[in-house]
Design a protein around this motif. Structure first.
Motif, PDB file in Angstrom:
ATOM      1  N   ARG A  93       5.935   2.159  -0.431  1.00 11.19           N
ATOM      2  CA  ARG A  93       4.652   2.887  -0.421  1.00 11.19           C
ATOM      3  C   ARG A  93       4.524   3.679   0.874  1.00 11.19           C
ATOM      4  O   ARG A  93       4.116   4.841   0.861  1.00 11.19           O
ATOM      5  N   THR A  94       4.868   3.056   1.985  1.00 11.66           N
ATOM      6  CA  THR A  94       4.749   3.712   3.285  1.00 11.66           C
ATOM      7  C   THR A  94       5.589   4.965   3.346  1.00 11.66           C
ATOM      8  O   THR A  94       5.181   5.989   3.880  1.00 11.66           O
ATOM      9  N   LEU A  95       6.778   4.892   2.793  1.00 11.91           N
ATOM     10  CA  LEU A  95       7.705   6.019   2.849  1.00 11.91           C
ATOM     11  C   LEU A  95       7.542   6.978   1.677  1.00 11.91           C
ATOM     12  O   LEU A  95       8.264   7.955   1.559  1.00 11.91           O
ATOM     13  N   GLY A  96       6.593   6.700   0.796  1.00  9.52           N
ATOM     14  CA  GLY A  96       6.346   7.574  -0.338  1.00  9.52           C
ATOM     15  C   GLY A  96       7.429   7.500  -1.392  1.00  9.52           C
ATOM     16  O   GLY A  96       7.668   8.455  -2.111  1.00  9.52           O
ATOM     17  N   MET A 143       7.241 -12.788  -0.703  1.00  9.48           N
ATOM     18  CA  MET A 143       6.972 -12.018   0.519  1.00  9.48           C
ATOM     19  C   MET A 143       7.991 -10.893   0.682  1.00  9.48           C
ATOM     20  O   MET A 143       7.632  -9.782   1.073  1.00  9.48           O
ATOM     21  N   ALA A 144       9.247 -11.171   0.387  1.00 10.79           N
ATOM     22  CA  ALA A 144      10.278 -10.140   0.508  1.00 10.79           C
ATOM     23  C   ALA A 144      10.008  -9.001  -0.471  1.00 10.79           C
ATOM     24  O   ALA A 144      10.128  -7.821  -0.109  1.00 10.79           O
ATOM     25  N   GLN A 145       9.622  -9.339  -1.694  1.00  8.71           N
ATOM     26  CA  GLN A 145       9.308  -8.304  -2.678  1.00  8.71           C
ATOM     27  C   GLN A 145       8.097  -7.491  -2.219  1.00  8.71           C
ATOM     28  O   GLN A 145       8.083  -6.266  -2.336  1.00  8.71           O
ATOM     29  N   GLY A 146       7.095  -8.180  -1.699  1.00  2.00           N
ATOM     30  CA  GLY A 146       5.904  -7.482  -1.211  1.00  2.00           C
ATOM     31  C   GLY A 146       6.219  -6.564  -0.043  1.00  2.00           C
ATOM     32  O   GLY A 146       5.713  -5.448   0.033  1.00  2.00           O
ATOM     33  N   ALA A 147       7.068  -7.037   0.869  1.00  2.21           N
ATOM     34  CA  ALA A 147       7.441  -6.210   2.020  1.00  2.21           C
ATOM     35  C   ALA A 147       8.214  -4.980   1.564  1.00  2.21           C
ATOM     36  O   ALA A 147       7.984  -3.869   2.053  1.00  2.21           O
ATOM     37  N   ALA A 148       9.113  -5.151   0.604  1.00  5.79           N
ATOM     38  CA  ALA A 148       9.886  -4.020   0.096  1.00  5.79           C
ATOM     39  C   ALA A 148       8.962  -2.993  -0.564  1.00  5.79           C
ATOM     40  O   ALA A 148       9.114  -1.783  -0.345  1.00  5.79           O
ATOM     41  N   GLN A 202       5.974  -1.519  11.306  1.00  2.00           N
ATOM     42  CA  GLN A 202       4.877  -2.479  11.241  1.00  2.00           C
ATOM     43  C   GLN A 202       5.074  -3.425  10.060  1.00  2.00           C
ATOM     44  O   GLN A 202       4.886  -4.627  10.167  1.00  2.00           O
ATOM     45  N   THR A 203       5.450  -2.856   8.912  1.00  2.00           N
ATOM     46  CA  THR A 203       5.680  -3.659   7.712  1.00  2.00           C
ATOM     47  C   THR A 203       6.830  -4.626   7.936  1.00  2.00           C
ATOM     48  O   THR A 203       6.756  -5.797   7.571  1.00  2.00           O
ATOM     49  N   GLN A 204       7.893  -4.145   8.561  1.00  2.00           N
ATOM     50  CA  GLN A 204       9.042  -5.011   8.828  1.00  2.00           C
ATOM     51  C   GLN A 204       8.645  -6.139   9.771  1.00  2.00           C
ATOM     52  O   GLN A 204       9.037  -7.287   9.569  1.00  2.00           O
ATOM     53  N   ALA A 205       7.849  -5.831  10.792  1.00  2.00           N
ATOM     54  CA  ALA A 205       7.410  -6.863  11.728  1.00  2.00           C
ATOM     55  C   ALA A 205       6.584  -7.928  11.011  1.00  2.00           C
ATOM     56  O   ALA A 205       6.754  -9.128  11.254  1.00  2.00           O
ATOM     57  N   LYS A 206       5.704  -7.501  10.108  1.00  2.00           N
ATOM     58  CA  LYS A 206       4.910  -8.463   9.345  1.00  2.00           C
ATOM     59  C   LYS A 206       5.809  -9.331   8.473  1.00  2.00           C
ATOM     60  O   LYS A 206       5.613 -10.538   8.381  1.00  2.00           O
TER      61      LYS A 206
END
Length: 89
Positions: free
Chosen positions: A82-85, A72-77, A17-21
């Motif tokens: 966070r998603t993966l802990g 945006m790239a930094q935010g996505a990373a 989902q994060t990658q799609a965003k």
């Protein structure tokens, strides 16, 4: 699933989902960059002071767009971490 640990499938879904965003944001930025390039091209077809002013505006817009892509790239990373802990505490 309940509890502190997300299942691997849930982590993968959230990362997807994060990658799609992030991809959506990148496409939007590409479109903005293309618009700036079009503006620069139009500026180069005009003459005198107006052309120089248009080129400067287009260059400023491209620089701003580049900063947005970087952020945006930094935010996505960070979101994926966070998603993966994997976020450092």
């Amino acid at each position: 699933m309940h509890g502190a640990n997300m299942s691997s499938a849930q982590q993968n879904f959230n990362a997807g989902q994060t990658q799609a965003k992030a991809e959506d944001m990148m496409q939007s930025t590409k479109e903005s960059a293309q618009a700036a390039a079009d503006k620069a091209q139009a500026a180069s077809n005009t003459s005198g002071q107006t052309a120089e002013q248009n080129k400067e505006e287009a260059a400023g817009f491209l620089q701003q767009t580049g900063e947005q892509v970087k952020n945006m790239a930094q935010g996505a990373a960070e979101s994926v971490k966070r998603t993966l802990g994997m976020e450092k505490k």
